[in-house]
Design an enzyme around this catalytic site. Structure first.
Site, PDB file in Angstrom:
ATOM      1  N   GLY A 134       0.779  -1.242   0.000  1.00 31.72           N
ATOM      2  CA  GLY A 134       0.000   0.000   0.000  1.00 31.72           C
ATOM      3  C   GLY A 134       0.802   1.280   0.000  1.00 31.72           C
ATOM      4  O   GLY A 134       0.365   2.302  -0.531  1.00 31.72           O
ATOM      5  N   ASP A 160       0.608   3.422   4.313  1.00 38.31           N
ATOM      6  CA  ASP A 160      -0.520   4.059   3.623  1.00 38.31           C
ATOM      7  C   ASP A 160      -1.550   4.597   4.610  1.00 38.31           C
ATOM      8  O   ASP A 160      -2.024   5.714   4.487  1.00 38.31           O
ATOM      9  CB  ASP A 160      -1.164   3.094   2.599  1.00 38.31           C
ATOM     10  CG  ASP A 160      -1.558   1.739   3.188  1.00 38.31           C
ATOM     11  OD1 ASP A 160      -1.362   1.510   4.396  1.00 38.31           O
ATOM     12  OD2 ASP A 160      -2.070   0.894   2.425  1.00 38.31           O
ATOM     13  N   ASP A 218      -4.697   2.618  11.056  1.00 36.61           N
ATOM     14  CA  ASP A 218      -6.100   2.314  11.348  1.00 36.61           C
ATOM     15  C   ASP A 218      -6.200   1.866  12.805  1.00 36.61           C
ATOM     16  O   ASP A 218      -6.197   2.697  13.708  1.00 36.61           O
ATOM     17  CB  ASP A 218      -6.552   1.262  10.327  1.00 36.61           C
ATOM     18  CG  ASP A 218      -8.025   0.961  10.378  1.00 36.61           C
ATOM     19  OD1 ASP A 218      -8.812   1.866  10.679  1.00 36.61           O
ATOM     20  OD2 ASP A 218      -8.407  -0.192  10.110  1.00 36.61           O
ATOM     21  N   PHE A 237     -14.089   3.128   4.437  1.00 37.09           N
ATOM     22  CA  PHE A 237     -13.121   2.269   3.756  1.00 37.09           C
ATOM     23  C   PHE A 237     -12.706   2.950   2.461  1.00 37.09           C
ATOM     24  O   PHE A 237     -13.537   3.240   1.616  1.00 37.09           O
ATOM     25  CB  PHE A 237     -13.698   0.882   3.481  1.00 37.09           C
ATOM     26  CG  PHE A 237     -12.611  -0.108   3.185  1.00 37.09           C
ATOM     27  CD1 PHE A 237     -11.956  -0.778   4.204  1.00 37.09           C
ATOM     28  CD2 PHE A 237     -12.201  -0.333   1.872  1.00 37.09           C
ATOM     29  CE1 PHE A 237     -10.914  -1.664   3.932  1.00 37.09           C
ATOM     30  CE2 PHE A 237     -11.161  -1.220   1.598  1.00 37.09           C
ATOM     31  CZ  PHE A 237     -10.529  -1.882   2.628  1.00 37.09           C
ATOM     32  N   ARG A 250      -5.583   0.061  -6.425  1.00 37.11           N
ATOM     33  CA  ARG A 250      -4.373   0.739  -5.935  1.00 37.11           C
ATOM     34  C   ARG A 250      -3.913   1.832  -6.899  1.00 37.11           C
ATOM     35  O   ARG A 250      -3.244   2.781  -6.512  1.00 37.11           O
ATOM     36  CB  ARG A 250      -3.219  -0.267  -5.778  1.00 37.11           C
ATOM     37  CG  ARG A 250      -3.429  -1.300  -4.687  1.00 37.11           C
ATOM     38  CD  ARG A 250      -2.108  -2.018  -4.413  1.00 37.11           C
ATOM     39  NE  ARG A 250      -2.275  -3.258  -3.685  1.00 37.11           N
ATOM     40  CZ  ARG A 250      -2.324  -3.364  -2.357  1.00 37.11           C
ATOM     41  NH1 ARG A 250      -2.248  -2.282  -1.605  1.00 37.11           N
ATOM     42  NH2 ARG A 250      -2.461  -4.538  -1.778  1.00 37.11           N
TER      43      ARG A 250
END
Ligand code: IMP
Ligand code: MG
Length: 185
Positions: free
Chosen positions: A43, A109, A112, A161, A174
Site C-alpha cells: 500500500g 498508507d 487504522d 473504507f 491501488r
C-alpha cells in the site's frame, strides 16, 4: 462494484500538495543527515515514491512486508461491518539492510487500528536505529486499538473504507490517482 460507484474523498492535487509539504518538513527535520525510508508493502509504494522525491536529503529505500491474512474477515465483511483484527500480524518480507544507527522513516498508507505499526515498530526498534519516525498518508484515529501515533500524517479521515493512491480493496484500485470511499450500503 465499478469505479463509478466510488466517491472521491481526496483529489490527486490535494494529495500531491500535502505529500510535498511532508517532504519539505522531513527535509527540514533531518537537515544535514541521511535517512532510510522503509515502505510497508504494498500500500505504501506510491506514497513512498512521491514523498521521497520531495525530500532533499541523502536517502535510501527499503521495504517490509506484513500480512494479517487469516486474522481479518473477508474484504466484504471488512467493508460491511467494520472488522476487529485479532492483532496477529505476520512478517512476509523483512528489510534488506541493517537499520542500525540509521534515521529510519517507516512509511505506511494508513494508520487504522494501529496493530500493524505497533508490530513493525517493535521489530524495527530491535535493529537499534538512530531515530525512528512514522509517516502515514492517512490516519483513522477513531479506529485505534493500540496507542500509537504517526510523526507525519497526510490526512486524518473518518471511519470509511478508502481505496486509491496505493490503497486496495481485495488488491484492486491501488492505481486510482484519487483516494475514494467505497460505499458500505
Ligand atoms: P491497522 O493494523 O489496523 O492499523 O491496519 C493497517 C492496514 O490495514 C493498512 O496497511 C491497510 O492495508 C489496511 N487498511 C485499513 N483501513 C483501510 C482502508 O480504509 N482501505 C484500505 N486498506 C485499509
Ligand atoms: Mg496495507
Amino acid at each position: 462494484m465499478s469505479v463509478s460507484d466510488l466517491k472521491v474523498l481526496l483529489e490527486r492535487k490535494q494529495i500531491a500538495d500535502r505529500v510535498a509539504e511532508i517532504g519539505h518538513q522531513i527535509t527540514r527535520d533531518f537537515s544535514g543527515e541521511s535517512v532510510i525510508f522503509v515502505g510497508v508493502l504494498k500500500g505504501a509504494a506510491i506514497f513512498l515514491s512521491d514523498l521521497a522525491r520531495h525530500v532533499d536529503l541523502d536517502a535510501t529505500f527499503d521495504f517490509i512486508g506484513v500480512s494479517s491474512y487469516g486474522n481479518r474477515p473477508s474484504p466484504t465483511q471488512e467493508l460491511q461491518s467494520g472488522w476487529d483484527s485479532t492483532g496477529e500480524v505476520r512478517l512476509t518480507k523483512d528489510v534488506d539492510h541493517s537499520m542500525r544507527d540509521k534515521n529510519l522513516i517507516l512509511v505506511e498508507d494508513i494508520l487504522d487500528t494501529g496493530l500493524t505499526l505497533t508490530y513493525l515498530r517493535r521489530i524495527l526498534m530491535a535493529h537499534q536505529p538512530r531515530s525512528f519516525k512514522i509517516a502515514t498518508l492517512l490516519d483513522k484515529p477513531s479506529r485505534r486499538k493500540q496507542a500509537i501515533e504517526a510523526d507525519y500524517v497526510g490526512f486524518k479521515i473518518p471511519d470509511e473504507f478508502v481505496v486509491g493512491y496505493g490503497l486496495d480493496y481485495a488488491e484492486r484500485y491501488r492505481n486510482l490517482p484519487d483516494i475514494c470511499i467505497i460505499p458500505r450500503n
